[in-house]
Design a protein around this motif. Structure first.
Motif, mmCIF file in Angstrom:
data_model
loop_
_atom_site.group_PDB
_atom_site.id
_atom_site.type_symbol
_atom_site.label_atom_id
_atom_site.label_comp_id
_atom_site.label_asym_id
_atom_site.label_seq_id
_atom_site.Cartn_x
_atom_site.Cartn_y
_atom_site.Cartn_z
ATOM 1 N N TYR A 104 38.436 38.420 42.964
ATOM 2 C CA TYR A 104 37.284 38.159 41.855
ATOM 3 C C TYR A 104 37.179 36.625 41.996
ATOM 4 N N LEU A 105 35.634 36.341 41.486
ATOM 5 C CA LEU A 105 35.017 35.087 41.496
ATOM 6 C C LEU A 105 35.243 34.480 39.967
ATOM 7 N N PRO A 106 36.089 33.697 39.462
ATOM 8 C CA PRO A 106 35.990 33.216 37.957
ATOM 9 C C PRO A 106 34.845 32.409 37.620
ATOM 10 N N PHE A 139 42.523 32.855 33.129
ATOM 11 C CA PHE A 139 43.471 33.051 34.283
ATOM 12 C C PHE A 139 43.847 34.625 34.181
ATOM 13 N N GLY A 140 44.200 35.100 34.936
ATOM 14 C CA GLY A 140 44.593 36.730 35.232
ATOM 15 C C GLY A 140 45.604 36.818 36.167
ATOM 16 N N ALA A 146 35.853 23.364 33.026
ATOM 17 C CA ALA A 146 36.811 24.430 32.697
ATOM 18 C C ALA A 146 37.477 24.557 33.769
ATOM 19 N N VAL A 147 38.638 25.115 33.760
ATOM 20 C CA VAL A 147 39.778 25.267 34.780
ATOM 21 C C VAL A 147 40.017 26.960 34.720
ATOM 22 N N ALA A 148 39.985 27.477 36.059
ATOM 23 C CA ALA A 148 40.352 28.873 36.121
ATOM 24 C C ALA A 148 41.376 29.048 37.155
ATOM 25 N N MET A 149 42.457 30.024 37.042
ATOM 26 C CA MET A 149 43.360 30.270 37.806
ATOM 27 C C MET A 149 43.777 31.858 37.768
ATOM 28 N N ILE A 150 43.892 32.332 39.071
ATOM 29 C CA ILE A 150 44.270 33.580 39.446
ATOM 30 C C ILE A 150 45.793 33.705 39.812
ATOM 31 N N VAL A 151 46.480 34.344 39.095
ATOM 32 C CA VAL A 151 47.776 34.546 39.509
ATOM 33 C C VAL A 151 48.396 36.021 39.825
ATOM 34 N N VAL A 169 36.453 41.488 35.818
ATOM 35 C CA VAL A 169 37.899 41.392 35.089
ATOM 36 C C VAL A 169 37.624 40.294 33.941
ATOM 37 N N SER A 170 38.056 40.752 32.794
ATOM 38 C CA SER A 170 37.962 39.890 31.478
ATOM 39 C C SER A 170 39.347 38.985 31.625
ATOM 40 N N MET A 171 39.480 37.889 32.108
ATOM 41 C CA MET A 171 40.680 37.235 32.205
ATOM 42 C C MET A 171 41.065 36.587 30.783
ATOM 43 N N ALA A 172 42.146 36.460 30.553
ATOM 44 C CA ALA A 172 42.976 35.322 29.447
ATOM 45 C C ALA A 172 42.176 34.094 29.411
ATOM 46 N N THR A 173 42.099 33.654 28.276
ATOM 47 C CA THR A 173 41.246 32.654 27.806
ATOM 48 C C THR A 173 42.221 31.726 26.797
#
Length: 227
Positions: A13-15, A140-141, A1-6, A126-130
Motif C-alpha cells: 500500500y502507498l500511504p 501506520f498499519g 505527516a509521517v507514515a509507517m507500515i509495520v 487500508v485505513s491505517m491507524a492515525t
C-alpha cells in the motif's frame, strides 16, 4: 505527516493523505468500528452519508444533530456511484458477503476507494491507524496482520505526544521557518531541531519467546484502525 507500515510482508500500500473537504463519503452498515470511521471522515471535512437499517446510537445522534445524512435501509449496488470514498461493514450473512465481493470488484474496475471493514481482501485501500498531535500526523498499519497491535501502538504514541511541550516546540519551529529566506531554511531548521529526540523501548508479552505458535493468545476482539 509521517507514515509507517509495520509488517512481515512486503508493503503493498502507498500511504497518502486525502483531501476530502466537501466531498461525498459513504459509510455502510453498523458495528463497533463504524462510529470511528464516521468521526474520521467528518474530521477530514467530508460530507458523510450513512446507510444502515439498524444504526447504532452514536450514528443516530449524529444524524439528529445534522452532522450526517442517515438512510435507514439496506444498501444497493448503485450506492457506490459518485462517492469519493466508501467504508462498508457488511453483515455476516451470505447476502452481505456476496455484496462485499461485488462492491470490491466494482471498486477495482472503477479505481474507487473502498474499505471493507475486517476484510482486507475486499479493500482497495487500508485505513491505517492515525495519531495526531499539534503539527504532526502519523499513520501506520500492520498490513492487516494485527489491528489490535496497531491500536496499542496508537494509544502509546498518543500518550507520548500529549506532552504540551511538543506543541510549543512545533509552534516555535513554524515561527522560525516563516522568518527564514528559502535558501537558508534547510541548514537553520536542521540546527534548530538538534537536541530533540524520541526515547522509547519496546516491551513484549511473555508468550513471544515461546516457539510454539499455538501458545499465542486468541481473541475475537482484536480490532483496531485497520480493516
Amino acid at each position: 505527516a509521517v507514515a509507517m507500515i509495520v509488517g512481515a510482508q512486503t508493503m503493498r500500500y502507498l500511504p497518502v493523505g486525502l483531501d476530502l473537504s466537501g466531498r461525498e463519503a459513504l459509510v455502510v452498515g453498523a458495528g463497533a468500528e463504524v462510529p470511528a470511521k464516521i468521526e474520521r471522515l467528518l474530521a477530514a471535512g467530508a460530507r458523510v452519508t450513512v446507510i444502515a437499517p439498524e444504526p447504532d446510537d452514536a450514528t443516530l445522534a449524529r444524524a439528529a444533530a445534522g452532522e450526517i445524512t442517515l438512510e435507514r435501509r439496506e444498501p444497493t449496488d448503485t450506492d457506490l456511484e459518485g462517492k469519493a470514498i466508501v467504508f462498508a461493514a457488511p453483515a455476516a450473512t451470505p447476502e452481505g458477503e456476496a455484496r462485499a465481493r461485488r462492491w470490491h470488484a466494482e471498486a477495482v474496475r472503477r479505481g474507487a476507494l473502498l474499505c471493507t471493514i475486517d476484510r482486507p481482501e475486499a479493500c482497495t485501500f487500508v485505513s491505517m491507524a492515525t495519531v495526531r498531535a499539534p503539527g504532526l500526523t502519523m499513520a501506520f498499519g500492520t498490513e492487516g496482520a494485527s489491528p489490535g497491535a496497531a491500536r496499542r501502538i496508537r494509544e502509546d504514541l498518543e500518550a507520548l505526544f500529549a506532552d504540551p511541550r511538543f506543541g510549543r516546540f512545533i509552534d516555535r519551529l513554524a515561527a522560525l521557518r516563516a522568518t527564514l529566506p528559502r535558501g537558508q531554511r534547510a541548514a537553520r531548521m536542521a540546527e534548530a531541531v538538534k537536541g530533540f529526540a524520541i526515547e522509547a523501548r519496546l516491551r513484549f508479552p511473555a508468550w513471544i519467546d515461546q516457539h510454539d505458535s499455538e501458545s499465542a493468545p486468541r481473541t475475537s476482539s482484536d480490532r483496531g484502525d485497520e480493516p
